[in-house]
Design a protein around this motif. Structure first.
Motif, PDB file in Angstrom:
ATOM      1  N   GLN A 265       0.829  -1.202   0.000  1.00 32.29           N
ATOM      2  CA  GLN A 265       0.000   0.000   0.000  1.00 32.29           C
ATOM      3  C   GLN A 265       0.866   1.256   0.000  1.00 32.29           C
ATOM      4  O   GLN A 265       0.591   2.226  -0.722  1.00 32.29           O
ATOM      5  CB  GLN A 265      -0.911  -0.006   1.229  1.00 32.29           C
ATOM      6  CG  GLN A 265      -1.746   1.249   1.406  1.00 32.29           C
ATOM      7  CD  GLN A 265      -2.642   1.164   2.632  1.00 32.29           C
ATOM      8  OE1 GLN A 265      -3.376   0.189   2.810  1.00 32.29           O
ATOM      9  NE2 GLN A 265      -2.604   2.191   3.472  1.00 32.29           N
ATOM     10  N   LYS A 266       1.922   1.243   0.797  1.00 31.24           N
ATOM     11  CA  LYS A 266       2.825   2.393   0.854  1.00 31.24           C
ATOM     12  C   LYS A 266       3.496   2.635  -0.499  1.00 31.24           C
ATOM     13  O   LYS A 266       3.655   3.776  -0.947  1.00 31.24           O
ATOM     14  CB  LYS A 266       3.877   2.175   1.941  1.00 31.24           C
ATOM     15  CG  LYS A 266       4.787   3.362   2.172  1.00 31.24           C
ATOM     16  CD  LYS A 266       5.738   3.091   3.322  1.00 31.24           C
ATOM     17  CE  LYS A 266       6.652   4.292   3.558  1.00 31.24           C
ATOM     18  NZ  LYS A 266       7.617   4.025   4.682  1.00 31.24           N
TER      19      LYS A 266
ATOM     20  N   ASP B 279       0.877   3.947  -3.060  1.00 32.84           N
ATOM     21  CA  ASP B 279       0.516   5.334  -2.763  1.00 32.84           C
ATOM     22  C   ASP B 279       1.444   6.316  -3.470  1.00 32.84           C
ATOM     23  O   ASP B 279       1.052   7.434  -3.806  1.00 32.84           O
ATOM     24  CB  ASP B 279       0.561   5.556  -1.246  1.00 32.84           C
ATOM     25  CG  ASP B 279       0.089   6.943  -0.849  1.00 32.84           C
ATOM     26  OD1 ASP B 279      -1.025   7.328  -1.244  1.00 32.84           O
ATOM     27  OD2 ASP B 279       0.859   7.661  -0.172  1.00 32.84           O
TER      28      ASP B 279
ATOM     29  N   GLN C  35      -4.413   8.789  -7.147  1.00 30.55           N
ATOM     30  CA  GLN C  35      -5.636   8.752  -6.350  1.00 30.55           C
ATOM     31  C   GLN C  35      -5.772   7.498  -5.486  1.00 30.55           C
ATOM     32  O   GLN C  35      -6.828   7.247  -4.907  1.00 30.55           O
ATOM     33  CB  GLN C  35      -6.878   8.888  -7.252  1.00 30.55           C
ATOM     34  CG  GLN C  35      -6.921  10.211  -8.020  1.00 30.55           C
ATOM     35  CD  GLN C  35      -8.165  10.345  -8.861  1.00 30.55           C
ATOM     36  OE1 GLN C  35      -8.524   9.409  -9.598  1.00 30.55           O
ATOM     37  NE2 GLN C  35      -8.833  11.478  -8.777  1.00 30.55           N
ATOM     38  N   PHE C  36      -4.701   6.726  -5.377  1.00 33.78           N
ATOM     39  CA  PHE C  36      -4.755   5.519  -4.556  1.00 33.78           C
ATOM     40  C   PHE C  36      -4.764   5.886  -3.074  1.00 33.78           C
ATOM     41  O   PHE C  36      -4.038   6.784  -2.640  1.00 33.78           O
ATOM     42  CB  PHE C  36      -3.554   4.615  -4.858  1.00 33.78           C
ATOM     43  CG  PHE C  36      -3.488   3.395  -3.988  1.00 33.78           C
ATOM     44  CD1 PHE C  36      -4.230   2.271  -4.297  1.00 33.78           C
ATOM     45  CD2 PHE C  36      -2.713   3.387  -2.837  1.00 33.78           C
ATOM     46  CE1 PHE C  36      -4.185   1.152  -3.481  1.00 33.78           C
ATOM     47  CE2 PHE C  36      -2.666   2.280  -2.019  1.00 33.78           C
ATOM     48  CZ  PHE C  36      -3.403   1.155  -2.345  1.00 33.78           C
ATOM     49  N   LYS C  37      -5.587   5.164  -2.272  1.00 33.83           N
ATOM     50  CA  LYS C  37      -5.672   5.472  -0.846  1.00 33.83           C
ATOM     51  C   LYS C  37      -5.369   4.272   0.053  1.00 33.83           C
ATOM     52  O   LYS C  37      -4.602   4.374   0.994  1.00 33.83           O
ATOM     53  CB  LYS C  37      -7.080   5.989  -0.501  1.00 33.83           C
ATOM     54  CG  LYS C  37      -7.387   7.382  -1.004  1.00 33.83           C
ATOM     55  CD  LYS C  37      -8.809   7.800  -0.637  1.00 33.83           C
ATOM     56  CE  LYS C  37      -9.011   7.814   0.884  1.00 33.83           C
ATOM     57  NZ  LYS C  37     -10.365   8.287   1.225  1.00 33.83           N
ATOM     58  N   GLU C  38      -5.960   3.120  -0.242  1.00 35.16           N
ATOM     59  CA  GLU C  38      -5.893   2.011   0.717  1.00 35.16           C
ATOM     60  C   GLU C  38      -6.000   0.668   0.000  1.00 35.16           C
ATOM     61  O   GLU C  38      -6.677   0.554  -1.038  1.00 35.16           O
ATOM     62  CB  GLU C  38      -7.028   2.159   1.728  1.00 35.16           C
ATOM     63  CG  GLU C  38      -6.988   1.181   2.889  1.00 35.16           C
ATOM     64  CD  GLU C  38      -8.129   1.405   3.865  1.00 35.16           C
ATOM     65  OE1 GLU C  38      -8.269   0.600   4.800  1.00 35.16           O
ATOM     66  OE2 GLU C  38      -8.887   2.389   3.689  1.00 35.16           O
TER      67      GLU C  38
ATOM     68  N   GLU D 152      -9.529   7.754  -4.230  1.00 33.34           N
ATOM     69  CA  GLU D 152     -10.219   9.018  -3.962  1.00 33.34           C
ATOM     70  C   GLU D 152     -11.321   9.218  -4.997  1.00 33.34           C
ATOM     71  O   GLU D 152     -11.115   9.021  -6.192  1.00 33.34           O
ATOM     72  CB  GLU D 152      -9.233  10.180  -4.026  1.00 33.34           C
ATOM     73  CG  GLU D 152      -8.191  10.132  -2.918  1.00 33.34           C
ATOM     74  CD  GLU D 152      -7.206  11.280  -3.031  1.00 33.34           C
ATOM     75  OE1 GLU D 152      -7.347  12.073  -3.977  1.00 33.34           O
ATOM     76  OE2 GLU D 152      -6.311  11.363  -2.178  1.00 33.34           O
TER      77      GLU D 152
END
Length: 389
Positions: free
Chosen positions: A219-220, A223, A228-231, A250
């Motif tokens: 995930q890190k 990102d 627009q990636f969040k989780e 998002e």
């Protein structure tokens, strides 16, 4: 355990091949059809031989490994006319610093059913022989030569470390479409899942704590490179029970922002599979053209990422990569010693060493991509035309 040298004889397009000085991270480059995939397949072949019965649904062993590749006639080099023996020889170093040698030669029996028979199987540790076949028992009972000792748990006790190492080799060439449309395809996954079709099952089978820790690291990474990636999260379908990876992006309607892997871009899905595989286990990892579907800037950072993961891992697994990417090989931290350049001539594939001009260019600060990839480009590529007449 790490592979340090690999010798091939009559293996596919390798009539007589020797490659020494394998590092923990290796890049295999060469023109199209020069044998990059066949090079990796020699190591996959040893894995298939070493797999004991019961690990694969249809078993393992020498006979199965040859048959899976279409039989000896398709596996043996076309230039093998008088000497028809196929031979694979590897030198390895274990975690204690001991040097191991494993050599396997085989050919057709020459009878009606033309079974594959072992012509030689040799194991040594620090120069001291551990196994040498055919032995006196083989001569009394030739049927024994249809199997290697590498695949027999009751015969490889003295070198089971080698058998375990080869059998745990991982090959990945993730094809996003096979993962996205697995249910439509029918769920028929190729043994050992080389194309990542069963990737979600591997994620599901991983312990929850380990799985969540890996997903947080992925995930890190996402990102930083996916807009627009969040989780990222793992979720089991409450109706079908099928495992899924979901990503939150998002969106002006936050409740509609979660997407499943079937909605991911090919590049995002391939990057997730690649990052997971880099963190999964300590065995030899074979990566086929990991740059496919990825943005060039992401590819440019892969060598450094791989190196960092190797340094942070407890065992520092060995990773061998085939690539055509100049972006990947533009990393100035990649020394020439980490690159095997293949070349093809009438006698088959061989390693093409650096010439004096290339050594000077590398010493001046140019990357291996700038120096070496130019020598493997098709000579007449400017003449490539498509005629619709």
């Amino acid at each position: 355990m790490k592979i340090r040298t690999l010798n091939l004889k009559n293996w596919m397009n390798y009539q007589a091949f020797k490659s020494a000085g394998f590092q923990d991270r290796m890049f295999i480059i060469g023109p199209n059809a020069s044998g990059k995939s066949n090079f990796l397949d020699a190591l996959r072949f040893l894995r298939d031989v070493a797999l004991p019965a019961g690990v694969k649904p249809s078993g393992g062993g020498l006979q199965k490994a040859v048959n899976d590749r279409g039989g000896l006639s398709r596996l043996r080099c076309l230039n093998a006319k008088q000497d028809t023996e196929v031979l694979i020889e590897a030198e390895l170093e274990d975690d204690s610093g001991s040097t191991w040698s494993y050599r396997l030669g085989f050919k057709g029996e020459g009878k009606a059913n033309n079974r594959i028979v072992v012509t030689q199987e040799y194991v040594a540790r620090d120069g001291v022989g551990v196994l040498s076949r055919p032995d006196s028992d083989d001569k009394k009972d030739p049927e024994r030569l249809t199997q290697t000792f590498l695949e027999l748990t009751n015969a490889n006790a003295k070198f089971r470390l080698l058998s375990r190492f080869f059998s745990e080799t991982v090959y990945l060439h993730l094809v996003p479409q096979l993962l996205k449309f697995a249910n439509l395809i029918g769920g028929n996954t190729i043994e050992n899942d080389p194309f990542g079709q069963g990737f979600l099952l591997r994620v599901s089978a991983t312990g929850e704590q380990t799985r969540n820790a890996r997903l947080r690291r992925i995930q890190k990474a996402l990102d930083a490179v996916v807009p627009q990636f969040k989780e990222l999260r793992f979720k089991q379908d409450s109706v079908t029970g099928h495992p899924h990876i979901e990503a939150n992006f998002e969106h002006w309607r936050s409740t509609c922002a979660w997407q499943r892997e079937s909605q991911f871009s090919d590049g995002t899905l391939r990057l997730i599979g690649l990052l997971w595989s880099l963190m999964e286990g300590s065995s030899l990892l074979l990566l086929e053209e990991p740059e496919l579907s990825l943005n060039e800037e992401i590819v440019r950072h892969l060598p450094h990422l791989i190196q960092e993961i190797q340094r942070s891992a407890k065992t520092g697994r060995q990773i061998i990569i085939t690539t055509h990417s100049e972006a990947m090989l533009s990393d100035l931290s990649i020394p020439a010693e980490e690159v095997v350049r293949l070349a093809l001539d009438s006698k088959g594939t061989h390693v093409k060493p650096l010439d004096e001009q290339e050594k000077i260019m590398l010493a001046s600060g140019l990357s291996v991509g700038e120096v070496l990839l130019r020598s493997i480009k098709p000579k007449n590529v400017n003449q490539l035309k498509l005629s619709l007449v």
